[in-house]
Design a protein around this motif. Structure first.
Motif, PDB file in Angstrom:
ATOM      1  N   UNK A  45      -3.186   7.363  -3.181  1.00  0.00           N
ATOM      2  CA  UNK A  45      -4.329   8.271  -3.094  1.00  0.00           C
ATOM      3  C   UNK A  45      -5.548   7.538  -2.539  1.00  0.00           C
ATOM      4  N   UNK A  46      -5.752   6.309  -2.998  1.00  0.00           N
ATOM      5  CA  UNK A  46      -6.881   5.506  -2.516  1.00  0.00           C
ATOM      6  C   UNK A  46      -6.738   5.224  -1.021  1.00  0.00           C
ATOM      7  N   UNK A  47      -5.518   4.884  -0.574  1.00  0.00           N
ATOM      8  CA  UNK A  47      -5.329   4.564   0.846  1.00  0.00           C
ATOM      9  C   UNK A  47      -5.577   5.774   1.733  1.00  0.00           C
ATOM     10  N   UNK A  48      -5.084   6.966   1.321  1.00  0.00           N
ATOM     11  CA  UNK A  48      -5.266   8.159   2.136  1.00  0.00           C
ATOM     12  C   UNK A  48      -6.739   8.526   2.261  1.00  0.00           C
ATOM     13  N   UNK A  49      -7.524   8.097   1.299  1.00  0.00           N
ATOM     14  CA  UNK A  49      -8.954   8.369   1.339  1.00  0.00           C
ATOM     15  C   UNK A  49      -9.761   7.218   1.942  1.00  0.00           C
ATOM     16  N   UNK A  50      -9.039   6.239   2.549  1.00  0.00           N
ATOM     17  CA  UNK A  50      -9.712   5.153   3.244  1.00  0.00           C
ATOM     18  C   UNK A  50      -9.932   3.912   2.423  1.00  0.00           C
ATOM     19  N   UNK A  51      -9.375   3.839   1.222  1.00  0.00           N
ATOM     20  CA  UNK A  51      -9.562   2.676   0.371  1.00  0.00           C
ATOM     21  C   UNK A  51      -8.657   1.518   0.746  1.00  0.00           C
ATOM     22  N   UNK A  52      -8.842   0.378   0.059  1.00  0.00           N
ATOM     23  CA  UNK A  52      -8.109  -0.837   0.381  1.00  0.00           C
ATOM     24  C   UNK A  52      -7.250  -1.330  -0.789  1.00  0.00           C
ATOM     25  N   UNK A  53      -6.993  -0.482  -1.794  1.00  0.00           N
ATOM     26  CA  UNK A  53      -6.234  -0.915  -2.974  1.00  0.00           C
ATOM     27  C   UNK A  53      -4.814  -1.320  -2.584  1.00  0.00           C
TER      28      UNK A  53
ATOM     29  N   UNK B 282       0.844  -1.206   0.000  1.00  0.00           N
ATOM     30  CA  UNK B 282       0.000   0.000   0.000  1.00  0.00           C
ATOM     31  C   UNK B 282       0.874   1.248   0.000  1.00  0.00           C
ATOM     32  N   UNK B 283       2.158   1.058  -0.340  1.00  0.00           N
ATOM     33  CA  UNK B 283       3.132   2.149  -0.513  1.00  0.00           C
ATOM     34  C   UNK B 283       3.493   2.847   0.803  1.00  0.00           C
TER      35      UNK B 283
END
Length: 890
Positions: free
Chosen positions: A321-329, A285-286
């Motif tokens: 970007x997805x992780x900072x917005x709460x995503x699970x990518x 997740x970087x």
């Protein structure tokens, strides 16, 4: 330094600091702000360079005039968003993880809640003695290439000869650097330690093919060679290189392109773990060991590797970007496929290119004469595509790469041979197949976008990002879009432009049937408005194809582009080149003498063309009639090198001289060229006639190729060279001459009537429903019953042919257009300046202009009234103590 946008985030916004302002950083900011609909983030981007983010992949285009503004990435309004602040010219020198701050070399301290390292990589310079000498460059940034250009120009002025450049490294960047040096007029040598160029992407066969192509371009290649030292001259500038084989070369400039190293110094100093080969270690997740510090792009060591391609960097940007917005990518692995045009040569590598999968099979097609190498790697049952390598012709890449890991359903060999490569485009892509690897866009995403209203390529690119990076996926993306639109019952527009709803083929038929003769009539009856630079030349070509008088007569003159407008080819310095027709390459001694005398008297540069003609360079606009008067009087006519028409019919000597020849190829070539000369068409046409199967005239690389057989002639169609070379395909064989000519008449007129604007015969054949079978049915079997009509149209062209330049010379009104300065017809353009080289002249380089090392210029250029002045001007300059002609020439 640049500070973009007023920074007015809300007080409770999450502070994101991005260190680095490259391509991946730009993508991250764009992705985050697009998804941050609540305004929850305030982003600060700190860039070390003075420029906003730019397209580093297209760095070489700097040498063709594209600067920082032209290379700028994305929508410039991104940096006007109040949630983001772009600060350039700031190098981050300190990271305090405890205080969550970074410090720049200007003393600024920026606090963060989330830190993103996107510092990329730096050029690796091996520990070679002399690598720090003046004249040694890396090839990484805009500033690097600008400095390289200045040095080469200065060296050219200082040395008074062609600059000698060496590039250490034969990988992607090394070949780009060699191409850049070549574009600046330097002679390049590529020095590669590995046994072949692009060893990471290409196997032995692909590397050999690429080596042959590059060497054929005049670039020296030394593989399996290590550099031991770079040596200085008396002034301390780079002057020579020595190698491990105890040889060496003299050089004026060296470019080091030996690899890259992750810019992970901030992470190291802050105590964060780095990979064994560098790069800040991050998870899928970087995220680094510090939960508030992330890394994306080339500085990230993800899944144990640092990745030097932009596509996986973009994927990481989206994931973060997805992780900072709460995503699970999460990062699912890197697609290391590459497709590039290096030195004008297509090179592609994808999937398991080296067949490392157990039991993998390899299917290889190689054509050394056409400089093409193709390989597909398949599963042990030859059903599943695992990877491939394409050199010289990568037209099938966009269709094949999305199919990696899937069953092909066709004979793999059929996808490699020239006649079948186009078939890859017809394969049905599953929804999950990745079409655009740069932006991770699948076929399903494109289909959904079309269903949601993306009805043209611009809209599709805007909503999916497909094709917005390297662009190699656009052909497949367009086919998918068109197919989906047609499936949904939408009529796909083939309008020529905003002024005509008709396609070029439809417009041709309308003009032919209504017998309209001017653009005004055509647009008044079938279009709207005043026309544009798309439709005007198309209508001009259609009218010329239908025999509506001289192309410069009346309204026709205003429709032509630059070359057709003056019946000559515009050159880089504003002068023109003249190419008289030499049918079949056959010319008498008297003809050669006449051309030589014209070149001598007007001081022109002469060059044998690839089409077996002689090109005369350096003709000023007002000199064109005088030059052509001499050529016409000597029996020559226009070679149409400036027009979308038949250029040449190349031939070998055939049975009249060659002991292998079985038919008279020269006689046929001359007859064909005289028959089809002046035929205006959607694009240029080239032909070739070979007297035997040894194919010395390269007929299978032409739009129409003829190869002699024991029983007559074989007819091949729809081949071409250029950026995307294609072999011509066999239409019919063992034809007598009469039948051959009849088939060529039909083929050419069928193409002229039905092809799209600026479409050569090879892509026309690809787009034609039924392909070669349809052409064979129409041309050989007269399946549409239009054979006689096509033959009659060609007969009308042959009967109505007149030399365009002879007509101009007889028309005082047309002659008036050939004046450099309307208000001073006798003045000579002072901007034209030349130097001597190998016994002739060439345009002066900027450095030579600045230094005064110019052989002839301005007032010394020959006048129309006395062409012999050029000889006097050369002699006067040679005798002048202010210009050392011999030194300039050397």
């Amino acid at each position: 330094m640049l500070e973009a946008a007023a920074h007015t985030p809300s007080s409770d916004a999450t502070r994101v600091v991005v260190v680095g302002a490259g391509m991946v950083a730009s993508r991250f900011v764009e992705a985050l702000l697009q998804r941050d609909t609540a305004g929850a983030f305030a982003v600060t981007v700190l860039g070390e360079e003075a420029h906003p983010p730019y397209d580093r992949v297209a760095l070489t285009s700097f040498f063709s005039g594209r600067g920082a503004e032209e290379l700028a990435l994305g929508d410039p309004t991104l940096w006007q968003d109040p949630r983001v602040r772009l600060l350039t010219g700031r190098r981050v020198v300190g990271l305090d993880r405890a205080a969550r701050t970074v410090t720049t070399d200007t003393g600024e301290v920026h606090g963060y809640d989330e830190l993103v390292l996107a510092t990329g990589s730096s050029a690796f310079v091996p520990p070679i003695p002399g690598a720090d000498l003046p004249g040694v460059f890396v090839y990484r940034t805009l500033d690097d290439v600008a400095a390289l250009q200045r040095w080469v120009e200065d060296a050219e002025r200082r040395c008074g000869r062609q600059v000698r450049a060496a590039v250490i490294g034969g990988g992607l960047l090394g070949l780009e650097a060699a191409g850049a040096c070549r574009s600046m007029g330097a002679h390049s040598t590529v020095v590669e330690f590995a046994p072949r160029m692009m060893a990471v992407q290409l196997d032995e066969g692909g590397g050999q093919a690429l080596g042959r192509i590059v060497t054929g371009m005049g670039i020296d290649v030394r593989t399996g060679t290590g550099t031991t030292a770079i040596l200085p001259d008396a002034e301390g500038r780079v002057a020579a290189m020595t190698f491990t084989d105890e040889t060496g070369i003299d050089v004026d400039v060296v470019v080091v392109a030996a690899g890259i190293r992750a810019r992970d110094e901030l992470a190291r100093a802050a105590g964060l773990p780095v990979g064994p080969r560098g790069g800040l270690v991050v998870d899928d997740r970087c995220r680094s060991e510090d939960p508030h510090v992330s890394a994306i792009g080339e500085v990230a060591c993800i899944q144990g590797s640092t990745l030097g391609l932009v596509a996986p960097g973009y994927t990481m940007a989206e994931i973060l970007a997805d992780r900072l917005l709460g995503g699970e990518a999460t990062f699912g692995g890197a697609d290391l496929s590459t497709k590039l045009k290096l030195l004008g040569v297509d090179v592609a590598s994808f999937g398991d290119a080296f067949a490392t999968t157990p039991g993998a099979l390899e299917v290889v097609y190689a054509d050394p004469s056409a400089a093409v190498y193709k390989k597909l790697v398949l599963s042990d049952d030859a059903e599943v595509l695992l990877g491939g390598i394409l050199v010289g012709d990568a037209s099938a890449y966009a269709s094949l790469r999305p199919l990696v890991g899937r069953r092909l359903g066709v004979d793999p060999a059929a996808l490699l041979v020239p006649e079948g490569a186009a078939g890859a485009g017809a394969l049905e892509l599953p929804d999950e197949a990745v079409v655009c690897s740069c932006n991770n866009v699948t076929a399903g995403t494109i289909r959904c976008a079309v269903a949601d209203g993306a009805c043209d390529l611009a809209a599709l690119k805007g909503c999916t990002k497909a094709g917005t990076s390297c662009g190699s996926c656009l052909p497949v993306a367009k086919k998918l879009m068109t197919t989906e639109l047609e499936k949904s019952g939408v009529t796909v527009s083939k309008a020529l432009c905003e002024h005509f709803d008709l396609s070029r083929a439809e417009l041709f038929e309308v003009v032919r049937l209504t017998r309209l003769t001017t653009f005004s009539e055509v647009i008044a009856r079938h279009g709207r408005g005043r026309g544009c630079d798309i439709c005007k030349p198309v209508v001009a070509s259609v009218l010329a194809s239908l025999g509506n008088g001289h192309i410069l007569a009346g309204e026709q003159a205003a429709l032509q582009d630059t070359n057709d407008h003056v019946l000559a080819n515009l050159q880089k310095d504003g002068s023109y080149s003249v190419v008289p027709r030499i049918p079949g390459g056959e010319v008498t001694p008297e003809g050669l003498i006449a051309i030589g005398e014209v070149a001598r008297d007007f001081g022109l540069y002469t060059k044998i063309t690839g089409g077996q003609r002689i090109d005369l360079f350096g003709v000023r606009l007002e000199q064109l009639p005088a030059v052509w008067r001499r050529l016409v009087d000597a029996g020559f006519e226009s070679g149409h090198a400036y027009g979308k028409s038949l250029r040449t019919v190349k031939s070998c000597v055939g049975s009249t001289w060659c002991r292998y020849g079985v038919q008279d190829s020269v006689g046929l070539a001359v007859m064909l060229e005289l028959r089809y000369r002046g035929l205006r068409s959607p694009h240029k046409l080239k032909m070739g006639v070979s007297g035997c199967a040894r194919e010395c005239a390269e007929a299978r690389g032409k739009d129409v190729g003829v190869i002699a057989t024991e029983q007559g002639w074989g007819l091949y169609v729809c081949g071409n060279g250029g950026a995307t070379p294609r072999h011509a395909q066999l239409l019919a064989t063992d034809l007598d001459t009469e039948t051959l000519v009849r088939y060529i008449d039909r083929f050419l007129m069928y193409y002229v009537r039905t092809a799209d604007r600026l479409q050569r015969t090879a892509p026309w054949l690809d787009d034609l429903e039924g392909g070669l079978d349809t052409v064979r049915a129409v041309v050989c079997e007269d399946s549409l019953g239009i054979g006689a009509d096509l033959e009659q149209a060609m007969a009308a062209h042959v009967d109505g042919y007149a030399d365009e330049w002879a007509a101009v010379l007889a028309d005082p009104d047309q002659l008036r257009r050939f004046t450099s300065f309307i208000n001073a017809p006798e003045e000579v353009d002072d901007s034209l300046q030349y130097v001597a080289e190998r016994g002739q002249i060439r345009p002066a380089a900027p450095g030579e202009r600045a230094s005064g090392a110019v052989l002839i210029a301005g007032p010394d250029l020959p006048r129309r009234s006395d062409p012999g002045l050029v000889a006097a001007g050369l002699a006067a300059q040679a005798a002048s103590p202010s210009t050392d002609v011999e030194e300039v020439s050397r």
